[in-house]
Design a protein around this motif. Structure first.
Motif, PDB file in Angstrom:
ATOM      1  N   LYS A 225       0.852  -1.182   0.000  1.00 32.91           N
ATOM      2  CA  LYS A 225       0.000   0.000   0.000  1.00 32.91           C
ATOM      3  C   LYS A 225       0.885   1.227   0.000  1.00 32.91           C
ATOM      4  CE  LYS A 225      -0.836  -0.644   4.962  1.00 32.91           C
ATOM      5  NZ  LYS A 225      -1.888  -0.783   5.998  1.00 32.91           N
ATOM      6  N   GLU A 226       0.310   2.383   0.188  1.00 34.76           N
ATOM      7  CA  GLU A 226       1.044   3.640  -0.015  1.00 34.76           C
ATOM      8  C   GLU A 226       2.273   3.745   0.873  1.00 34.76           C
ATOM      9  OE1 GLU A 226       0.234   8.494   0.137  1.00 34.76           O
ATOM     10  OE2 GLU A 226      -1.381   7.060   0.544  1.00 34.76           O
ATOM     11  N   ASN A 227       2.167   3.429   2.134  1.00 34.98           N
ATOM     12  CA  ASN A 227       3.299   3.578   3.054  1.00 34.98           C
ATOM     13  C   ASN A 227       3.956   2.236   3.378  1.00 34.98           C
ATOM     14  OD1 ASN A 227       1.151   2.605   4.441  1.00 34.98           O
ATOM     15  ND2 ASN A 227       1.480   3.828   6.289  1.00 34.98           N
ATOM     16  N   LYS A 228       3.703   1.237   2.558  1.00 34.06           N
ATOM     17  CA  LYS A 228       4.265  -0.092   2.783  1.00 34.06           C
ATOM     18  C   LYS A 228       4.673  -0.702   1.438  1.00 34.06           C
ATOM     19  CE  LYS A 228       3.105  -4.606   4.896  1.00 34.06           C
ATOM     20  NZ  LYS A 228       3.300  -5.405   3.695  1.00 34.06           N
ATOM     21  N   LYS A 229       5.961  -0.659   1.172  1.00 36.50           N
ATOM     22  CA  LYS A 229       6.492  -1.194  -0.069  1.00 36.50           C
ATOM     23  C   LYS A 229       7.173  -2.547   0.110  1.00 36.50           C
ATOM     24  CE  LYS A 229       5.213   2.547  -2.152  1.00 36.50           C
ATOM     25  NZ  LYS A 229       4.008   2.513  -3.021  1.00 36.50           N
ATOM     26  N   PHE A 230       7.468  -2.934   1.370  1.00 35.95           N
ATOM     27  CA  PHE A 230       8.164  -4.184   1.663  1.00 35.95           C
ATOM     28  C   PHE A 230       7.347  -4.991   2.674  1.00 35.95           C
ATOM     29  CE2 PHE A 230      11.493  -1.503  -0.002  1.00 35.95           C
ATOM     30  CZ  PHE A 230      12.296  -2.376  -0.728  1.00 35.95           C
ATOM     31  N   PRO A 231       7.627  -6.283   2.752  1.00 34.24           N
ATOM     32  CA  PRO A 231       6.836  -7.140   3.664  1.00 34.24           C
ATOM     33  C   PRO A 231       7.206  -6.913   5.131  1.00 34.24           C
ATOM     34  CG  PRO A 231       8.529  -8.431   2.582  1.00 34.24           C
ATOM     35  CD  PRO A 231       8.574  -7.075   1.936  1.00 34.24           C
ATOM     36  N   LEU A 232       6.249  -7.264   5.985  1.00 35.12           N
ATOM     37  CA  LEU A 232       6.432  -7.196   7.439  1.00 35.12           C
ATOM     38  C   LEU A 232       6.135  -8.558   8.042  1.00 35.12           C
ATOM     39  CD1 LEU A 232       6.805  -5.734  10.184  1.00 35.12           C
ATOM     40  CD2 LEU A 232       4.372  -5.126  10.070  1.00 35.12           C
ATOM     41  N   GLY A 233       7.096  -9.072   8.828  1.00 34.58           N
ATOM     42  CA  GLY A 233       6.907 -10.344   9.509  1.00 34.58           C
ATOM     43  C   GLY A 233       6.913 -10.154  11.016  1.00 34.58           C
ATOM     44  N   LEU A 234       6.393 -11.131  11.716  1.00 34.24           N
ATOM     45  CA  LEU A 234       6.326 -11.098  13.177  1.00 34.24           C
ATOM     46  C   LEU A 234       6.931 -12.393  13.716  1.00 34.24           C
ATOM     47  CD1 LEU A 234       5.304  -9.756  15.810  1.00 34.24           C
ATOM     48  CD2 LEU A 234       3.125 -10.941  15.445  1.00 34.24           C
ATOM     49  N   TYR A 235       7.924 -12.267  14.599  1.00 37.53           N
ATOM     50  CA  TYR A 235       8.579 -13.420  15.194  1.00 37.53           C
ATOM     51  C   TYR A 235       8.211 -13.499  16.677  1.00 37.53           C
ATOM     52  CZ  TYR A 235      12.170 -16.841  16.390  1.00 37.53           C
ATOM     53  OH  TYR A 235      12.824 -17.969  16.810  1.00 37.53           O
ATOM     54  N   LEU A 236       7.718 -14.681  17.117  1.00 41.62           N
ATOM     55  CA  LEU A 236       7.317 -14.887  18.512  1.00 41.62           C
ATOM     56  C   LEU A 236       8.356 -15.766  19.201  1.00 41.62           C
ATOM     57  CD1 LEU A 236       3.479 -15.564  18.208  1.00 41.62           C
ATOM     58  CD2 LEU A 236       4.701 -13.395  18.292  1.00 41.62           C
ATOM     59  N   ASP A 237       8.862 -15.272  20.335  1.00 37.91           N
ATOM     60  CA  ASP A 237       9.870 -15.992  21.102  1.00 37.91           C
ATOM     61  C   ASP A 237       9.356 -16.235  22.515  1.00 37.91           C
ATOM     62  OD1 ASP A 237      12.531 -17.057  21.694  1.00 37.91           O
ATOM     63  OD2 ASP A 237      12.794 -15.238  22.880  1.00 37.91           O
ATOM     64  N   GLU A 238       9.139 -17.502  22.857  1.00 36.83           N
ATOM     65  CA  GLU A 238       8.702 -17.913  24.194  1.00 36.83           C
ATOM     66  C   GLU A 238       7.356 -17.316  24.603  1.00 36.83           C
ATOM     67  OE1 GLU A 238      11.921 -17.129  26.921  1.00 36.83           O
ATOM     68  OE2 GLU A 238      12.738 -19.119  26.598  1.00 36.83           O
ATOM     69  N   VAL A 239       6.439 -17.189  23.693  1.00 34.17           N
ATOM     70  CA  VAL A 239       5.070 -16.806  24.032  1.00 34.17           C
ATOM     71  C   VAL A 239       4.325 -18.101  24.327  1.00 34.17           C
ATOM     72  CG1 VAL A 239       2.963 -15.664  23.259  1.00 34.17           C
ATOM     73  CG2 VAL A 239       5.197 -14.758  22.580  1.00 34.17           C
ATOM     74  N   ASP A 241       1.532 -18.547  26.552  1.00 33.07           N
ATOM     75  CA  ASP A 241       0.123 -18.497  26.918  1.00 33.07           C
ATOM     76  C   ASP A 241      -0.738 -18.568  25.649  1.00 33.07           C
ATOM     77  OD1 ASP A 241      -2.475 -16.623  27.514  1.00 33.07           O
ATOM     78  OD2 ASP A 241      -1.856 -17.733  29.283  1.00 33.07           O
ATOM     79  N   PRO A 242      -1.649 -19.535  25.541  1.00 35.05           N
ATOM     80  CA  PRO A 242      -2.439 -19.667  24.310  1.00 35.05           C
ATOM     81  C   PRO A 242      -3.363 -18.484  24.053  1.00 35.05           C
ATOM     82  CG  PRO A 242      -3.242 -21.170  26.003  1.00 35.05           C
ATOM     83  CD  PRO A 242      -1.965 -20.599  26.516  1.00 35.05           C
ATOM     84  N   HIS A 243      -3.858 -17.835  25.104  1.00 31.32           N
ATOM     85  CA  HIS A 243      -4.726 -16.681  24.895  1.00 31.32           C
ATOM     86  C   HIS A 243      -3.927 -15.487  24.367  1.00 31.32           C
ATOM     87  CE1 HIS A 243      -7.049 -19.189  27.741  1.00 31.32           C
ATOM     88  NE2 HIS A 243      -8.090 -18.716  27.091  1.00 31.32           N
ATOM     89  N   ASN A 244      -2.711 -15.277  24.896  1.00 36.76           N
ATOM     90  CA  ASN A 244      -1.855 -14.233  24.338  1.00 36.76           C
ATOM     91  C   ASN A 244      -1.495 -14.534  22.887  1.00 36.76           C
ATOM     92  OD1 ASN A 244      -1.752 -12.592  26.603  1.00 36.76           O
ATOM     93  ND2 ASN A 244       0.047 -13.600  27.449  1.00 36.76           N
ATOM     94  N   MET A 245      -1.226 -15.814  22.621  1.00 37.03           N
ATOM     95  CA  MET A 245      -0.899 -16.212  21.257  1.00 37.03           C
ATOM     96  C   MET A 245      -2.054 -15.900  20.303  1.00 37.03           C
ATOM     97  SD  MET A 245       1.396 -17.869  19.289  1.00 37.03           S
ATOM     98  CE  MET A 245       2.337 -18.972  20.336  1.00 37.03           C
ATOM     99  N   GLY A 246      -3.258 -16.283  20.708  1.00 34.77           N
ATOM    100  CA  GLY A 246      -4.413 -16.018  19.854  1.00 34.77           C
ATOM    101  C   GLY A 246      -4.668 -14.534  19.661  1.00 34.77           C
ATOM    102  N   ALA A 247      -4.507 -13.740  20.721  1.00 32.51           N
ATOM    103  CA  ALA A 247      -4.718 -12.294  20.598  1.00 32.51           C
ATOM    104  C   ALA A 247      -3.675 -11.655  19.682  1.00 32.51           C
ATOM    105  CB  ALA A 247      -4.681 -11.649  21.980  1.00 32.51           C
ATOM    106  N   ILE A 248      -2.430 -12.123  19.738  1.00 30.11           N
ATOM    107  CA  ILE A 248      -1.378 -11.595  18.867  1.00 30.11           C
ATOM    108  C   ILE A 248      -1.694 -11.907  17.407  1.00 30.11           C
ATOM    109  CG2 ILE A 248       1.042 -11.894  18.209  1.00 30.11           C
ATOM    110  CD1 ILE A 248       1.684 -12.239  21.175  1.00 30.11           C
ATOM    111  N   ILE A 249      -2.096 -13.144  17.145  1.00 32.52           N
ATOM    112  CA  ILE A 249      -2.408 -13.532  15.763  1.00 32.52           C
ATOM    113  C   ILE A 249      -3.580 -12.713  15.223  1.00 32.52           C
ATOM    114  CG2 ILE A 249      -3.189 -15.444  14.321  1.00 32.52           C
ATOM    115  CD1 ILE A 249      -1.689 -17.331  16.183  1.00 32.52           C
ATOM    116  N   ALA A 383       1.149  -4.886  23.633  1.00 29.07           N
ATOM    117  CA  ALA A 383       2.400  -4.258  23.197  1.00 29.07           C
ATOM    118  C   ALA A 383       2.682  -4.560  21.735  1.00 29.07           C
ATOM    119  CB  ALA A 383       3.549  -4.746  24.076  1.00 29.07           C
ATOM    120  N   THR A 384       2.412  -5.784  21.310  1.00 31.22           N
ATOM    121  CA  THR A 384       2.638  -6.153  19.909  1.00 31.22           C
ATOM    122  C   THR A 384       1.736  -5.347  18.983  1.00 31.22           C
ATOM    123  OG1 THR A 384       3.231  -8.396  20.595  1.00 31.22           O
ATOM    124  CG2 THR A 384       2.647  -8.067  18.290  1.00 31.22           C
TER     125      THR A 384
END
Length: 393
Positions: A225-239, A241-249, A383-384
């Motif tokens: 899109k206009e302000n995004k020309k490159f991809p963005l990834g998210l890396y999870l380290d030692e998360v 809690d399944p509820h935190n995991m689901g909320a992050i996704i 925070a994420t």
């Protein structure tokens, strides 16, 4: 008239004249019938209680048991009450059994350990739409099911089976299932060794997928899109809690993250709880796993990717020149591909991954350190979402 003969008269006279020489004992007691020996044995008679007290039977009982209530002392009434209790228990048992007469024999069995039971309307629809799993066994529902689920179930070859709510509670461990549960195979995540070159013109980037330790290059698209020309990834380290995991996704998919990577050894698995918390985004967002995080960081950095670790950075010489502010993330995707690294809210990102990252970013406390002693950090999912929004917008 008959007259006895002389010989007969003589015999009678002789019999009366002759006496027996031996006298038979107790001859006077011998009768024609059998004798009773019991009357010759000694007998002991037990003295009654009222006889000992010198009272008649009625007076003694009135004095002894006058304080006992007539109803309580009535044995017939006690028997009637016990019989009534047995009848009431039998009626309650029959009523309880009648609730389970329509259940099948297999309805009481435990869930299949080789299958997953995805629950919730949005989660079930997302699983059937994405079609990332090997096969789909059946959809169990209570009362009714939507037309969309019926259509998707027919398309994926899943059987529809009506059941009771108790059965759904057992399959989902009493989670909020919205009266629909999908029995399916667990989601298998591809393992990658690195992310590769990006093609902004074609809106694609490469990654190396591992299969029995053999790497195969794959390419996938990303959002531009206009302000995004490159991809963005998210890396999870030692998360963990399944509820935190689901909320992050859920936040990552909603805000426009292109893919997510999980550390295979120390993150929570993508369970039905994660799928329900993410509202089905677990099936829609591309998710990969990494077995060797440090190697993944090094190989991907050589391909031009930038790693930004979030959380409270350690005060050491390695973090001195890497700290940036949250506002510095704006516009970063216009120039290079970025992977945001987040850890658990207790320890944050591990030190070795912080040292390998290009930048360290921390969300400032609005009240200062002195005013937030009891609340000194944000939930990792919150925070994420804040940092992703700073990068994307």
């Amino acid at each position: 008239m008959f007259k006895p003969r002389p010989n007969t008269i003589l015999r009678r006279s002789l019999a009366q004249a002759i006496r027996p020489a031996v006298k038979v004992p107790n001859a006077s007691h011998q009768g024609s019938g059998p004798s009773n020996i019991d009357k010759n044995l000694p007998h002991e008679r037990r003295t009654k209680a009222w006889e000992k007290a010198g009272e008649d039977k009625d007076s003694w009982f009135r004095r002894k048991y006058a304080h006992v209530h007539a109803k309580a002392g009535n044995p017939n009434r006690q028997k009637g009450r016990a019989k009534q209790n047995v009848e009431e228990a039998s009626v309650q048992h029959d009523q309880h059994k009648s609730k389970f007469r329509n259940r099948s024999v297999t309805g009481s069995l435990r869930p299949n350990p080789l299958m997953e039971y995805v629950h919730g309307t949005n989660s079930v629809i997302s699983v059937l739409q994405a079609d990332k799993r090997d096969y789909y066994s059946r959809i169990l529902y209570h009362a009714s099911v939507t037309d969309e689920i019926r259509s998707l179930a027919k398309k994926r070859g899943a059987q529809l089976e009506m059941t009771d709510k108790h059965r759904l509670n057992i399959l989902t461990n009493y989670a909020v299932h919205n009266n629909v549960v999908l029995e399916t195979k667990p989601l298998q995540l591809p393992e990658i060794s690195q992310v590769g070159s990006c093609d902004p013109e074609g809106s694609t980037f490469a990654y190396d997928e591992l299969f029995f330790d053999e790497a195969s290059e794959r390419r996938t698209s990303f959002i531009q899109k206009e302000n995004k020309k490159f991809p963005l990834g998210l890396y999870l380290d030692e998360v963990s809690d399944p509820h935190n995991m689901g909320a992050i996704i859920r936040s990552a998919y909603f805000l426009g993250v292109d893919f997510m990577i999980m550390s295979r050894r120390n993150c929570a698995p993508l369970s039905p709880t994660v799928s329900k918390t993410s509202s089905g985004a677990t099936e829609l967002l591309p998710i990969f796993t990494v077995d060797k995080p440090l190697d993944f960081f090094s190989k991907s950095q050589k391909e031009g990717w930038t790693f930004v670790s979030a959380g409270v950075s350690k005060q050491n010489k390695f973090a001195k020149n890497k700290k940036i502010e949250a506002q510095d993330l704006h516009g970063m995707l216009k120039e290079l591909p970025v992977i945001l690294v987040v850890g658990n809210e207790g320890e944050g990102v591990r030190t070795n991954l912080q040292m390998r990252s290009d930048f360290l970013v921390e969300i400032p406390q609005g009240r200062g350190a002195a005013g937030t002693r009891s609340v000194d950090s944000l939930n990792v999912s919150v925070a994420t979402a804040i940092l992703l929004n700073s990068i994307l917008n």
